[in-house]
Design an enzyme around this catalytic site. Structure first.
Site, PDB file in Angstrom:
ATOM      1  N   CYS A 184       0.832  -1.202   0.000  1.00 21.90           N
ATOM      2  CA  CYS A 184       0.000   0.000   0.000  1.00 21.90           C
ATOM      3  C   CYS A 184       0.865   1.251   0.000  1.00 21.90           C
ATOM      4  CB  CYS A 184      -0.934  -0.008   1.211  1.00 21.90           C
ATOM      5  SG  CYS A 184      -1.996   1.450   1.322  1.00 21.90           S
ATOM      6  N   CYS A 244      -0.519   4.039   2.219  1.00 19.22           N
ATOM      7  CA  CYS A 244      -0.297   3.775   3.649  1.00 19.22           C
ATOM      8  C   CYS A 244       1.150   4.030   4.068  1.00 19.22           C
ATOM      9  CB  CYS A 244      -0.649   2.321   3.987  1.00 19.22           C
ATOM     10  SG  CYS A 244      -2.276   1.781   3.465  1.00 19.22           S
ATOM     11  N   ASP A 245       2.096   3.567   3.247  1.00 21.39           N
ATOM     12  CA  ASP A 245       3.491   3.494   3.695  1.00 21.39           C
ATOM     13  C   ASP A 245       4.482   4.349   2.911  1.00 21.39           C
ATOM     14  OD1 ASP A 245       2.703   1.605   5.594  1.00 21.39           O
ATOM     15  OD2 ASP A 245       2.949  -0.039   4.186  1.00 21.39           O
TER      16      ASP A 245
END
Length: 310
Positions: free
Chosen positions: A136, A139-140
């Site tokens: 992701c 997300c990261d």
């Protein structure tokens, strides 16, 4: 000893979407149970830091899971452990069976089982998950500012996420197993114009390598020449597809050809009283926020459905 309990609403899955549905439905004075094969929170429990959920500048995944659970159960919603193996319909009632032999009956079932990232299945992938291996970018990606990142995949998701990562990374190398991209032409054109993005074709990842702390690179194999190489990288983002967690529901006739649950905009499936939310649906974005939004809609819809039965 096996149990049989009656509820108004059975929610299969206790991730962000399922817990939101539980909150809305129980607040409407419905008797609700969440069934999950693991700890409540789902993938939140495997996420170290969340920086893209409104209301939190930076929150640990397990911490957010606990806060959501406290909210979801404040009006009496229950949580029960078990892997659902089957849903059977009997008129207006649905019977849900778990691998523990327990049965739960209710007029409404909400499927919130989510999806799983398709894995490469190569050495090092599991070992470095959360330590440089990610599925992701949203997300990261922020953890890799100014770094060299490798993206694995050739479809829409790989190119879209690769483009997103170019806003943060110094360089993004996309490894494509085929000789061409499968992404839509518009995305390919955008990627071709991005100086930070490089594509390497006919290339498969054979191993993800690193040290005791984090990822250091990948080993690759050229499918045409047979050449093996090792490429240094600070992060590996894998986009080779998602797998819907829908195996117990294959006989219900509510899945599309790829296994995703088909719903309308109100989260209803083709079977009255069965709803689906979050990542288990075919959706353009799989995030905490989208699952929560689906859960809120379903929570209101199940109340209206049960009200109609009465």
């Amino acid at each position: 000893m096996a149990e049989s309990k009656k509820y108004d609403v059975i929610i299969i899955g206790a991730g962000p979407g399922g817990m939101t549905t539980a909150l809305y439905a129980s607040r409407a004075n419905l008797k609700v149970v969440m069934l999950d094969r693991g700890a409540y929170g789902g993938n939140l429990n495997n996420t170290a830091s969340i920086v893209n959920y409104t209301g939190f500048k930076d929150v640990q995944g397990p911490e957010l899971a606990e806060k959501m659970y406290q909210g979801a159960t404040q009006f009496g919603a229950e949580y029960a452990y078990g892997t659902v193996t089957k849903i059977a319909t009997n008129g207006q009632l649905k019977e849900v069976t778990t691998d523990m032999g327990d049965t739960f009956t209710a007029p409404v079932v909400v499927i919130a089982t989510g999806s799983d990232h398709r894995k490469l299945g190569v050495p090092g992938e599991k070992q470095f998950s959360g330590r440089g291996v990610s599925y992701c970018a949203v997300c990261d990606g922020a953890f890799f500012k100014g770094k060299h990142l490798v993206v694995v995949g050739g479809g829409d998701s790989a190119v879209e996420e690769g483009l997103y990562l170019t806003q943060l990374a110094s360089k993004v190398t996309v490894l494509v197993r085929r000789g061409e991209l499968r992404a839509q032409p518009m995305l390919q054109d955008e990627a071709a114009k991005n100086d930070k993005m490089t594509f390497v074709y006919h290339t498969s990842v054979t191993e993800i390598v690193g040290d005791d702390v984090k990822v250091r690179g990948v080993k690759t194999h050229n499918n045409q020449t047979g050449e093996n190489k090792e490429m240094a990288a600070d992060g590996i983002f894998i986009y080779v597809g998602n797998i819907p967690m829908t195996k117990p529901f294959t006989d219900l006739g509510i899945l599309d050809s790829d296994g995703w649950v088909k719903t309308d905009s109100t989260m209803k499936t083709a079977i009255p009283g069965i709803f689906a939310i979050g990542d288990v649906r075919e959706t353009p974005l799989r995030q905490i926020a989208t699952a929560v939004g689906d859960g809120a809609i379903a929570g209101q819809q199940v109340y209206q459905y049960i009200k109609g039965l009465k």
